[in-house]
Design a protein around this motif. Sequence first.
Motif, PDB file in Angstrom:
ATOM      1  N   GLY A  65      12.069   2.658  12.128  1.00 26.43           N
ATOM      2  CA  GLY A  65      10.687   2.422  12.535  1.00 26.43           C
ATOM      3  C   GLY A  65       9.952   1.457  11.625  1.00 26.43           C
ATOM      4  O   GLY A  65      10.257   1.334  10.437  1.00 26.43           O
ATOM      5  N   LEU A  66       8.980   0.777  12.208  1.00 24.96           N
ATOM      6  CA  LEU A  66       8.207  -0.227  11.465  1.00 24.96           C
ATOM      7  C   LEU A  66       6.717   0.094  11.412  1.00 24.96           C
ATOM      8  O   LEU A  66       5.922  -0.728  10.984  1.00 24.96           O
ATOM      9  N   VAL A  67       6.316   1.279  11.851  1.00 26.05           N
ATOM     10  CA  VAL A  67       4.906   1.657  11.830  1.00 26.05           C
ATOM     11  C   VAL A  67       4.473   2.032  10.417  1.00 26.05           C
ATOM     12  O   VAL A  67       3.497   1.522   9.892  1.00 26.05           O
ATOM     13  N   GLY A  68       5.198   2.956   9.805  1.00 27.97           N
ATOM     14  CA  GLY A  68       4.920   3.378   8.435  1.00 27.97           C
ATOM     15  C   GLY A  68       5.766   2.570   7.464  1.00 27.97           C
ATOM     16  O   GLY A  68       6.638   1.796   7.873  1.00 27.97           O
ATOM     17  N   PRO A  69       5.526   2.756   6.178  1.00 24.72           N
ATOM     18  CA  PRO A  69       6.309   2.009   5.189  1.00 24.72           C
ATOM     19  C   PRO A  69       7.774   2.451   5.185  1.00 24.72           C
ATOM     20  O   PRO A  69       8.080   3.608   5.493  1.00 24.72           O
ATOM     21  N   PRO A  70       8.669   1.531   4.852  1.00 27.11           N
ATOM     22  CA  PRO A  70      10.068   1.936   4.704  1.00 27.11           C
ATOM     23  C   PRO A  70      10.182   2.902   3.523  1.00 27.11           C
ATOM     24  O   PRO A  70       9.480   2.764   2.527  1.00 27.11           O
ATOM     25  N   LEU A  71      11.054   3.872   3.660  1.00 29.07           N
ATOM     26  CA  LEU A  71      11.215   4.866   2.603  1.00 29.07           C
ATOM     27  C   LEU A  71      12.421   4.575   1.712  1.00 29.07           C
ATOM     28  O   LEU A  71      12.867   5.436   0.967  1.00 29.07           O
ATOM     29  N   THR A  72      12.901   3.343   1.774  1.00 28.84           N
ATOM     30  CA  THR A  72      13.974   2.923   0.880  1.00 28.84           C
ATOM     31  C   THR A  72      13.502   3.043  -0.564  1.00 28.84           C
ATOM     32  O   THR A  72      12.322   2.818  -0.858  1.00 28.84           O
ATOM     33  N   ARG A  73      14.379   3.453  -1.425  1.00 28.00           N
ATOM     34  CA  ARG A  73      14.102   3.607  -2.859  1.00 28.00           C
ATOM     35  C   ARG A  73      12.900   4.521  -3.113  1.00 28.00           C
ATOM     36  O   ARG A  73      12.168   4.344  -4.084  1.00 28.00           O
ATOM     37  N   PHE A  74      12.705   5.499  -2.264  1.00 29.24           N
ATOM     38  CA  PHE A  74      11.555   6.382  -2.400  1.00 29.24           C
ATOM     39  C   PHE A  74      11.530   7.095  -3.748  1.00 29.24           C
ATOM     40  O   PHE A  74      10.480   7.275  -4.351  1.00 29.24           O
ATOM     41  N   GLY A  75      12.691   7.478  -4.236  1.00 27.57           N
ATOM     42  CA  GLY A  75      12.766   8.191  -5.509  1.00 27.57           C
ATOM     43  C   GLY A  75      12.304   7.387  -6.705  1.00 27.57           C
ATOM     44  O   GLY A  75      12.006   7.944  -7.758  1.00 27.57           O
ATOM     45  N   ALA A  76      12.202   6.070  -6.560  1.00 25.80           N
ATOM     46  CA  ALA A  76      11.774   5.217  -7.672  1.00 25.80           C
ATOM     47  C   ALA A  76      10.288   4.856  -7.588  1.00 25.80           C
ATOM     48  O   ALA A  76       9.778   4.154  -8.458  1.00 25.80           O
ATOM     49  N   ARG A  77       9.603   5.336  -6.595  1.00 26.91           N
ATOM     50  CA  ARG A  77       8.192   4.962  -6.413  1.00 26.91           C
ATOM     51  C   ARG A  77       7.268   5.780  -7.301  1.00 26.91           C
ATOM     52  O   ARG A  77       7.563   6.912  -7.655  1.00 26.91           O
ATOM     53  N   SER A  78       6.128   5.214  -7.602  1.00 26.43           N
ATOM     54  CA  SER A  78       5.154   5.872  -8.473  1.00 26.43           C
ATOM     55  C   SER A  78       4.145   6.729  -7.710  1.00 26.43           C
ATOM     56  O   SER A  78       3.666   7.728  -8.226  1.00 26.43           O
ATOM     57  N   TYR A 125      14.264  12.066  -2.455  1.00 27.81           N
ATOM     58  CA  TYR A 125      14.477  11.782  -3.868  1.00 27.81           C
ATOM     59  C   TYR A 125      15.895  11.314  -4.184  1.00 27.81           C
ATOM     60  O   TYR A 125      16.161  10.868  -5.291  1.00 27.81           O
ATOM     61  N   THR A 126      16.785  11.399  -3.208  1.00 27.86           N
ATOM     62  CA  THR A 126      18.118  10.808  -3.421  1.00 27.86           C
ATOM     63  C   THR A 126      18.082   9.307  -3.194  1.00 27.86           C
ATOM     64  O   THR A 126      19.031   8.611  -3.530  1.00 27.86           O
ATOM     65  N   LEU A 127      17.002   8.812  -2.615  1.00 30.79           N
ATOM     66  CA  LEU A 127      16.876   7.382  -2.282  1.00 30.79           C
ATOM     67  C   LEU A 127      16.226   6.638  -3.438  1.00 30.79           C
ATOM     68  O   LEU A 127      15.037   6.397  -3.446  1.00 30.79           O
ATOM     69  N   ASP A 128      17.013   6.320  -4.425  1.00 31.00           N
ATOM     70  CA  ASP A 128      16.448   5.577  -5.560  1.00 31.00           C
ATOM     71  C   ASP A 128      17.296   4.369  -5.827  1.00 31.00           C
ATOM     72  O   ASP A 128      17.091   3.524  -6.542  1.00 31.00           O
TER      73      ASP A 128
END
Length: 128
Positions: A65-78, A125-128
């Motif tokens: 989906g392109l409506v919300g932000p991509p959740l790639t690397r979510f575990g590294a976000r602040s 949190y596995t997506l970092d």
Amino acid sequence: MSRRLWMLATVLAALPVVGVTGCASTSPPPPPESRAGRPDRGAKLIAQYGCGSCHTIPGVDRAGGLVGPPLTRFGARSYIAGELPNNADNLRRWITDPQAVEAGTAMPNLGVSAIDAQDIAAYLYTLD
């Protein structure tokens, strides 16, 4: 006049030190992992709740989906939604009731239970 030159030289000599230390920044620490929860179940729940209709989520079928932000690397976000420090408690709170965190957000309240939110957070949190 020599006193003025000495003061000027002292100030100029100190500028590189002030400039370097004043501009130095450290990255915030990575968010704590969600040790509670089952990431494998979380990935299935993400598909079940239809999160991929709005978000791109690695490792989840039909999650482009392109409506919300991509959740790639979510575990590294602040931050979560630009509002909350990214940690497991805040992520569970956001998943279960996003409108309570940011009224009017495009993220709908999907009726995610507390245990489901815990497992979804564990997967994200596995997506970092």
